[in-house]
Each structure stands twice: as C-alpha cells, then as structure tokens.
Motif scaffolding. Structure first.
Motif, mmCIF file in Angstrom:
data_model
loop_
_atom_site.group_PDB
_atom_site.id
_atom_site.type_symbol
_atom_site.label_atom_id
_atom_site.label_comp_id
_atom_site.label_asym_id
_atom_site.label_seq_id
_atom_site.Cartn_x
_atom_site.Cartn_y
_atom_site.Cartn_z
ATOM 1 N N HIS A 41 0.858 -1.178 0.000
ATOM 2 C CA HIS A 41 0.000 0.000 0.000
ATOM 3 C C HIS A 41 0.901 1.238 0.000
ATOM 4 N N ILE A 42 0.644 2.161 -0.914
ATOM 5 C CA ILE A 42 1.419 3.398 -1.010
ATOM 6 C C ILE A 42 0.614 4.488 -0.304
ATOM 7 N N PRO A 43 1.140 4.986 0.835
ATOM 8 C CA PRO A 43 0.401 5.988 1.610
ATOM 9 C C PRO A 43 0.650 7.406 1.099
ATOM 10 N N ALA A 44 -0.295 8.285 1.357
ATOM 11 C CA ALA A 44 -0.136 9.702 1.028
ATOM 12 C C ALA A 44 0.889 10.291 1.995
ATOM 13 N N PRO A 45 1.938 10.940 1.480
ATOM 14 C CA PRO A 45 2.950 11.515 2.362
ATOM 15 C C PRO A 45 2.451 12.762 3.087
ATOM 16 N N ARG A 46 1.370 13.359 2.564
ATOM 17 C CA ARG A 46 0.810 14.551 3.200
ATOM 18 C C ARG A 46 -0.655 14.685 2.781
ATOM 19 N N SER A 47 -1.369 15.551 3.460
ATOM 20 C CA SER A 47 -2.764 15.801 3.115
ATOM 21 C C SER A 47 -2.834 16.748 1.923
ATOM 22 N N GLY A 48 -3.898 16.653 1.158
ATOM 23 C CA GLY A 48 -4.079 17.550 0.023
ATOM 24 C C GLY A 48 -5.083 17.000 -0.970
ATOM 25 N N LYS A 49 -5.074 17.589 -2.153
ATOM 26 C CA LYS A 49 -6.012 17.246 -3.225
ATOM 27 C C LYS A 49 -5.247 16.534 -4.337
ATOM 28 N N ILE A 50 -5.784 15.453 -4.865
ATOM 29 C CA ILE A 50 -5.189 14.733 -5.992
ATOM 30 C C ILE A 50 -5.429 15.556 -7.252
ATOM 31 N N THR A 51 -4.347 16.115 -7.814
ATOM 32 C CA THR A 51 -4.490 16.947 -9.013
ATOM 33 C C THR A 51 -4.110 16.206 -10.290
ATOM 34 N N ARG A 52 -3.311 15.144 -10.158
ATOM 35 C CA ARG A 52 -2.944 14.349 -11.335
ATOM 36 C C ARG A 52 -2.782 12.900 -10.925
ATOM 37 N N ILE A 53 -3.251 12.007 -11.770
ATOM 38 C CA ILE A 53 -2.999 10.579 -11.615
ATOM 39 C C ILE A 53 -2.202 10.181 -12.850
ATOM 40 N N LEU A 54 -0.967 9.749 -12.639
ATOM 41 C CA LEU A 54 -0.031 9.551 -13.739
ATOM 42 C C LEU A 54 0.134 8.094 -14.158
ATOM 43 N N VAL A 55 -0.611 7.184 -13.547
ATOM 44 C CA VAL A 55 -0.514 5.766 -13.881
ATOM 45 C C VAL A 55 -1.909 5.202 -14.114
ATOM 46 N N GLU A 56 -1.951 4.077 -14.788
ATOM 47 C CA GLU A 56 -3.222 3.392 -15.040
ATOM 48 C C GLU A 56 -3.251 2.094 -14.258
ATOM 49 N N ASP A 57 -4.421 1.654 -13.914
ATOM 50 C CA ASP A 57 -4.599 0.394 -13.203
ATOM 51 C C ASP A 57 -4.003 -0.743 -14.026
ATOM 52 N N GLY A 58 -3.166 -1.552 -13.394
ATOM 53 C CA GLY A 58 -2.553 -2.694 -14.075
ATOM 54 C C GLY A 58 -1.270 -2.374 -14.805
ATOM 55 N N SER A 59 -0.847 -1.104 -14.809
ATOM 56 C CA SER A 59 0.381 -0.749 -15.515
ATOM 57 C C SER A 59 1.608 -1.071 -14.657
ATOM 58 N N THR A 60 2.742 -1.220 -15.312
ATOM 59 C CA THR A 60 4.008 -1.497 -14.638
ATOM 60 C C THR A 60 4.709 -0.181 -14.370
ATOM 61 N N VAL A 61 5.289 -0.054 -13.179
ATOM 62 C CA VAL A 61 6.044 1.153 -12.833
ATOM 63 C C VAL A 61 7.460 0.777 -12.423
ATOM 64 N N GLU A 62 8.345 1.711 -12.606
ATOM 65 C CA GLU A 62 9.743 1.567 -12.212
ATOM 66 C C GLU A 62 9.959 2.292 -10.891
ATOM 67 N N PHE A 63 11.076 2.015 -10.249
ATOM 68 C CA PHE A 63 11.458 2.730 -9.036
ATOM 69 C C PHE A 63 11.580 4.217 -9.360
ATOM 70 N N GLY A 64 10.960 5.059 -8.558
ATOM 71 C CA GLY A 64 11.048 6.510 -8.748
ATOM 72 C C GLY A 64 10.074 7.081 -9.753
ATOM 73 N N ALA A 65 9.278 6.232 -10.390
ATOM 74 C CA ALA A 65 8.300 6.730 -11.373
ATOM 75 C C ALA A 65 7.203 7.501 -10.642
ATOM 76 N N PRO A 66 6.801 8.660 -11.173
ATOM 77 C CA PRO A 66 5.719 9.417 -10.527
ATOM 78 C C PRO A 66 4.391 8.679 -10.641
ATOM 79 N N LEU A 67 3.643 8.650 -9.538
ATOM 80 C CA LEU A 67 2.370 7.948 -9.506
ATOM 81 C C LEU A 67 1.192 8.924 -9.517
ATOM 82 N N VAL A 68 1.192 9.847 -8.561
ATOM 83 C CA VAL A 68 0.140 10.868 -8.444
ATOM 84 C C VAL A 68 0.780 12.163 -7.982
#
Length: 160
Positions: free
Chosen positions: A130-157
């Motif tokens: 589970h990737i937790p939110a590091p701080r409170s706020g509003k989700i302004t961008r979602i940069l990944v799709e469900d089921g996609s592969t990500v690399e270390f350091g890739a931006p998620l949201v």
C-alpha cells in the motif's frame, strides 16, 4: 558472459532508454541474437501520462494567445517527478488503483486525501504494498493506469 559484453549490453540498454525519451515513445522491445544459445531480450517502457480533462495551469509558463493544444501536454509531462507534491513509486511493480477488482478506487482526480491514506497498491514479488499519502491535500494528477508497470522513482500521483 564477459564483463565487456555486460558493459556493451548496459550501454545498449541506456541508448534504448535515451531513444525512448527523445522520441517520446512509451515502449521499445528488442531481441539481439549473439549465438545459438546466447541472446539479449530487452523491453524498455515508461508510463504514459494520462490526459486530464480539467485545464492545467503551470505557474512558470507565460500565457500566450493562441495556445496550441499539442505542445501543452509535452511541456507539462516532461518530468512529472519534479512537480511539487509528486508521489513516486518506492519500487518496481504493478499498480492497482483499488483493493480488488470491482471495488472503488482508492483515489480519484480531485479527491481530498489525508496523510497516511492509501493512494494505490504496487504489487512486487506477489506482495501487495500500500502506497500511503505523504501529506494531506487534493489529488491533481494521476499519472498511472490500473494494471500498468512502474519503475522505481516513477511518478504515480500529484498531491497539492
């Protein structure tokens, strides 16, 4: 495999990654056959930025008229990891936006999150992280799709 061959393969993979970036591609796959029992099969990919229906304003970009629609996404998506509030992947894995198929997504565009809320899951080696939110706020961008592969350091949201 000799060290020289290993260095050549690393240089080849780095050249593929640079080609991917320069040509704004999302994936390249190459198979090199050296001998009958010796080959290199490489797949280099990166997450494609999602198109956001809401207009995006970048504070540092001057406003000009008329605005061309094609260059704008490239300017915004050049390095989403450098955006303030970007949450990056702590590992290589597969992204899941909800706890199980058919259940609601953890977050959506415009959703308010609190520090510690689960944003998404990255599965690595059959472990659901589970990737937790590091701080409170509003989700302004979602940069990944469900089921996609990500690399270390890739931006998620992005949380603002």
């Amino acid at each position: 495999m000799t060290n020289k061959s290993h260095e050549d393969d690393v240089a080849f993979i780095q050249a593929l990654a640079e080609l991917l970036r320069k040509n704004d591609l999302t994936e390249l796959q190459v198979k090199r056959a050296y001998a009958e029992d010796d080959s290199l099969n490489v797949r280099v990919s990166r997450a494609a930025p999602q198109v956001i229906a809401a207009p995006v304003q970048v504070a540092s970009a001057p406003v000009a008229a008329p605005v061309e629609t094609a260059p704008a996404p490239a300017a915004v998506s050049e390095d989403p990891a450098s955006l303030p509030g970007a949450v990056t992947s702590p590992m290589v894995g597969t992204v899941y936006m909800q706890a199980e198929p058919g259940s609601p997504a953890f977050v959506s565009l415009g959703a308010q999150v609190s520090e510690g809320d689960t944003l998404l899951i990255v599965e690595a080696m059959k472990t659901m992280n589970h990737i937790p939110a590091p701080r409170s706020g509003k989700i302004t961008r979602i940069l990944v799709e469900d089921g996609s592969t990500v690399e270390f350091g890739a931006p998620l949201v992005v949380i603002e």
